[in-house]
Design a protein around this motif. Structure first.
Motif, mmCIF file in Angstrom:
data_model
loop_
_atom_site.group_PDB
_atom_site.id
_atom_site.type_symbol
_atom_site.label_atom_id
_atom_site.label_comp_id
_atom_site.label_asym_id
_atom_site.label_seq_id
_atom_site.Cartn_x
_atom_site.Cartn_y
_atom_site.Cartn_z
ATOM 1 N N PRO A 38 16.360 15.341 3.876
ATOM 2 C CA PRO A 38 15.297 15.776 4.786
ATOM 3 C C PRO A 38 15.479 15.286 6.226
ATOM 4 O O PRO A 38 15.265 16.039 7.176
ATOM 5 N N ALA A 39 15.906 14.022 6.391
ATOM 6 C CA ALA A 39 16.060 13.476 7.749
ATOM 7 C C ALA A 39 17.200 14.171 8.495
ATOM 8 O O ALA A 39 17.048 14.568 9.661
ATOM 9 N N GLY A 40 18.344 14.331 7.830
ATOM 10 C CA GLY A 40 19.484 14.997 8.458
ATOM 11 C C GLY A 40 19.198 16.459 8.747
ATOM 12 O O GLY A 40 19.555 16.988 9.809
ATOM 13 N N ARG A 41 18.528 17.134 7.787
ATOM 14 C CA ARG A 41 18.166 18.544 7.975
ATOM 15 C C ARG A 41 17.197 18.685 9.143
ATOM 16 O O ARG A 41 17.287 19.624 9.940
ATOM 17 N N GLY A 42 16.274 17.733 9.245
ATOM 18 C CA GLY A 42 15.308 17.777 10.342
ATOM 19 C C GLY A 42 15.962 17.546 11.691
ATOM 20 O O GLY A 42 15.648 18.218 12.669
ATOM 21 N N ALA A 43 16.900 16.583 11.760
ATOM 22 C CA ALA A 43 17.601 16.309 13.018
ATOM 23 C C ALA A 43 18.428 17.523 13.450
ATOM 24 O O ALA A 43 18.465 17.867 14.640
ATOM 25 N N PHE A 44 19.079 18.174 12.497
ATOM 26 C CA PHE A 44 19.886 19.366 12.777
ATOM 27 C C PHE A 44 19.007 20.494 13.323
ATOM 28 O O PHE A 44 19.345 21.145 14.324
ATOM 29 N N THR A 45 17.860 20.713 12.692
ATOM 30 C CA THR A 45 16.934 21.764 13.131
ATOM 31 C C THR A 45 16.375 21.465 14.513
ATOM 32 O O THR A 45 16.320 22.337 15.384
ATOM 33 N N ALA A 46 15.945 20.211 14.717
ATOM 34 C CA ALA A 46 15.357 19.838 16.003
ATOM 35 C C ALA A 46 16.377 19.951 17.136
ATOM 36 O O ALA A 46 16.032 20.337 18.258
ATOM 37 N N LEU A 47 17.646 19.636 16.859
ATOM 38 C CA LEU A 47 18.691 19.719 17.874
ATOM 39 C C LEU A 47 18.888 21.153 18.358
ATOM 40 O O LEU A 47 19.031 21.400 19.560
ATOM 41 N N VAL A 231 7.503 26.065 18.539
ATOM 42 C CA VAL A 231 6.845 24.965 19.239
ATOM 43 C C VAL A 231 6.400 23.883 18.267
ATOM 44 O O VAL A 231 6.344 22.696 18.605
ATOM 45 N N ASP A 232 6.110 24.261 17.023
ATOM 46 C CA ASP A 232 5.699 23.265 16.031
ATOM 47 C C ASP A 232 6.818 22.260 15.759
ATOM 48 O O ASP A 232 6.565 21.068 15.544
ATOM 49 N N ILE A 233 8.085 22.731 15.768
ATOM 50 C CA ILE A 233 9.217 21.828 15.554
ATOM 51 C C ILE A 233 9.300 20.810 16.689
ATOM 52 O O ILE A 233 9.514 19.604 16.462
ATOM 53 N N ILE A 234 9.114 21.273 17.926
ATOM 54 C CA ILE A 234 9.177 20.383 19.089
ATOM 55 C C ILE A 234 8.088 19.321 19.019
ATOM 56 O O ILE A 234 8.334 18.127 19.242
ATOM 57 N N ILE A 235 6.853 19.747 18.679
ATOM 58 C CA ILE A 235 5.739 18.796 18.620
ATOM 59 C C ILE A 235 5.901 17.856 17.431
ATOM 60 O O ILE A 235 5.607 16.654 17.532
ATOM 61 N N LEU A 236 6.396 18.375 16.308
ATOM 62 C CA LEU A 236 6.672 17.508 15.155
ATOM 63 C C LEU A 236 7.689 16.427 15.514
ATOM 64 O O LEU A 236 7.574 15.275 15.068
ATOM 65 N N GLU A 237 8.696 16.793 16.311
ATOM 66 C CA GLU A 237 9.733 15.827 16.696
ATOM 67 C C GLU A 237 9.128 14.652 17.460
ATOM 68 O O GLU A 237 9.569 13.509 17.321
ATOM 69 N N HIS A 238 8.086 14.924 18.251
ATOM 70 C CA HIS A 238 7.482 13.873 19.076
ATOM 71 C C HIS A 238 6.333 13.150 18.373
ATOM 72 O O HIS A 238 6.100 11.966 18.648
ATOM 73 N N LEU A 239 5.630 13.842 17.487
ATOM 74 C CA LEU A 239 4.439 13.244 16.865
ATOM 75 C C LEU A 239 4.637 12.873 15.395
ATOM 76 O O LEU A 239 3.748 12.268 14.791
ATOM 77 N N SER A 240 5.790 13.247 14.828
ATOM 78 C CA SER A 240 6.041 12.927 13.418
ATOM 79 C C SER A 240 7.441 12.329 13.301
ATOM 80 O O SER A 240 7.840 11.530 14.137
ATOM 81 N N ASN A 241 8.201 12.733 12.280
ATOM 82 C CA ASN A 241 9.548 12.193 12.095
ATOM 83 C C ASN A 241 10.483 13.295 11.608
ATOM 84 O O ASN A 241 10.039 14.364 11.173
ATOM 85 N N VAL A 242 11.810 13.027 11.680
ATOM 86 C CA VAL A 242 12.787 14.059 11.352
ATOM 87 C C VAL A 242 12.759 14.438 9.871
ATOM 88 O O VAL A 242 13.082 15.577 9.516
ATOM 89 N N ALA A 243 12.367 13.518 9.012
ATOM 90 C CA ALA A 243 12.283 13.842 7.586
ATOM 91 C C ALA A 243 11.222 14.915 7.351
ATOM 92 O O ALA A 243 11.431 15.866 6.584
ATOM 93 N N GLU A 244 10.083 14.773 8.015
ATOM 94 C CA GLU A 244 9.025 15.778 7.869
ATOM 95 C C GLU A 244 9.443 17.103 8.483
ATOM 96 O O GLU A 244 9.079 18.173 7.981
ATOM 97 N N ILE A 245 10.214 17.053 9.573
ATOM 98 C CA ILE A 245 10.743 18.286 10.158
ATOM 99 C C ILE A 245 11.636 18.993 9.140
ATOM 100 O O ILE A 245 11.574 20.214 8.980
ATOM 101 N N GLY A 246 12.474 18.216 8.439
ATOM 102 C CA GLY A 246 13.346 18.800 7.422
ATOM 103 C C GLY A 246 12.562 19.472 6.318
ATOM 104 O O GLY A 246 12.889 20.581 5.885
#
Length: 442
Positions: A38-47, A231-246
């Motif tokens: 989840p963390a790696g997938r989230g970092a890849f998506t956010a990038l 935009v939800d991904i961008i806000i999640l990156e700042h207000l949550s964590n990369v695992a949750e983004i994944g």
């Protein structure tokens, strides 16, 4: 006059190609989710979310502008293609520099200089694909467009296995696979167009002004749409964590599977709408498409609602169980957006992309506000709820406008009749038999 059968045949053709690419892309997504976690997938998506949003703006609406002017036949095709090439080179340079600056500014510890540069280089590759496939769509060369489309996921799939699984490059490998696949398709698109037009830069100011003028409206429209989607991904990156983004990305990806059918028909509808001589007759064709597609999407959403609890853990693992609830919250908004994707393309083909801006901008603002309010307490579920509310408001607004200008009723747009099913069956049979689909609809 636009023929119903040709529209449906090309729509089904594009949908068939998208299903092939979807299956390959889906398998690639499952592998990435398992190999990166989840963390790696989230970092890849956010990038990659920043280049994705930039592309929608820097494309300057050239795909749509090209389709529009090729359909209107106001300028020579070679001049239109030459102007497209000039604008592509300019926007690509701006895109790379801007992407590097924005991603670097986030100061995310997961991104090193190599990752930032590789992610930013996807901008010119994607812009090339966007600009030149617009020429194919504008000429209604749907088969050629299909051949180009399915190359990316195939190349990407092979490279993901090589870079991520065998070489163990993980996030770097995933970005490399994405970039190389896009570059491969961009080169193929350039060669395809060059074989027909012998690419040469054209600097005719009148054409540049006209294409940029109408294209900028399409670009702003597409930018607002993509901003609302991401935009939800961008806000999640700042207000949550990369695992949750994944985890959120998996839920969104599953929900957006339902968009494949309306998205496929949307591309074709745009091309036909730009060439349509009788817009009222074409509106009846669009109504038929909505009546056929919307029930399929609705049925698919019900299936996903009940089956996701079994499918997601089986495919992705126990780490992605939170994705199930996020998916279920997203589904109503995804269903509402399915008919939006069809009628919005008709409006764009009529040269009215500004309608999307006027009707969708308030929905984007609501989405941003709700994300900021809900994500700190509810994470990905809050982001999903914000998207559903935003999608619903936007879809209802554009539906109201579309019914008003076309004089269609809700019944004409959504209630199926026997002729619709007979029509669809006949189209499928003709495609299977390889007959020339040119008869008029009943």
């Amino acid at each position: 006059m636009v023929k119903n059968y040709s529209l449906a045949k090309d729509g089904i053709s594009v949908f068939g190609t998208q299903m092939l690419t979807l299956i390959i892309g889906f398998v690639s997504g499952v592998l990435l989710a398992r190999w990166l976690g989840p963390a790696g997938r989230g970092a890849f998506t956010a990038l990659l979310v920043y280049p994705t949003i930039l592309i929608s703006l820097l494309s300057m609406g050239m795909r749509q502008a090209t389709v529009y002017y090729l359909g209107r036949k106001k300028y020579s095709e070679s001049d239109i293609v030459g102007v497209t090439l000039l604008l592509l080179i300019s926007s690509s340079i701006i895109g790379v520099l801007t992407s590097v600056a924005i991603i670097a500014y986030t100061k995310n510890p997961d991104y090193n200089l190599m990752l930032i540069l590789l992610a930013s280089l996807t901008v010119p590759a994607d812009l090339t694909i966007n600009y030149f496939t617009g020429i194919l769509i504008g000429k209604q060369k749907i088969n050629k467009f299909n051949k180009i489309t399915y190359l990316v996921p195939i190349i990407n799939f092979v490279l993901i296995i090589f870079f991520v699984f065998f070489i163990k490059l993980y996030i770097l490998g995933a970005v490399l696979a994405t970039l190389i696949a896009k570059i491969g398709l961009a080169i193929y698109a350039v060669l395809s167009i060059n074989s027909q037009y012998s690419l040469k830069i054209c600097c005719k100011s009148e054409i540049i002004k006209k294409m940029v003028s109408i294209g900028s409206v399409y670009a702003l429209s597409l930018f607002i749409l993509n901003l609302n989607y991401r935009v939800d991904i961008i806000i999640l990156e700042h207000l949550s964590n990369v695992a949750e983004i994944g985890q959120y990305t998996i839920g969104v990806g599953f929900a957006e599977l339902l968009w494949q059918l309306p998205a496929a028909f949307g591309l074709v509808i745009f091309a036909y709408s730009a060439n349509a001589k009788d817009s009222n007759k074409f509106s009846q064709d669009i109504a038929k498409m909505v009546r056929i597609i919307f029930p399929v999407v609705l049925f698919g959403s019900v299936f996903l609602y009940f089956a996701s609890g079994y499918i997601i853990p089986f495919l992705y693992g126990e780490e992605y169980i939170p994705s199930i609830k996020m998916l279920k919250i997203l589904l109503p908004g995804i269903v509402m957006m399915s008919f939006f994707k069809i009628i919005n393309m008709d409006l764009a083909g009529r040269g009215k992309p500004d309608i999307t801006i006027k009707l969708f901008l308030p929905a984007v603002l609501i989405n941003i506000v709700l994300n900021i309010i809900l994500i700190p307490d509810f994470g990905g579920c809050g982001a999903a709820f914000a998207s559903t509310v935003s999608y619903t408001i936007a879809s209802v607004s554009i539906l109201y406008y579309y019914l008003r200008i076309t004089q269609l009723s809700l019944r004409e747009l959504f209630i199926c009749n026997k002729n619709d099913f007979d029509f669809l069956l006949n189209v499928i049979l003709k495609i299977i038999k390889g007959k020339n689909v040119s008869s008029k609809s009943n």
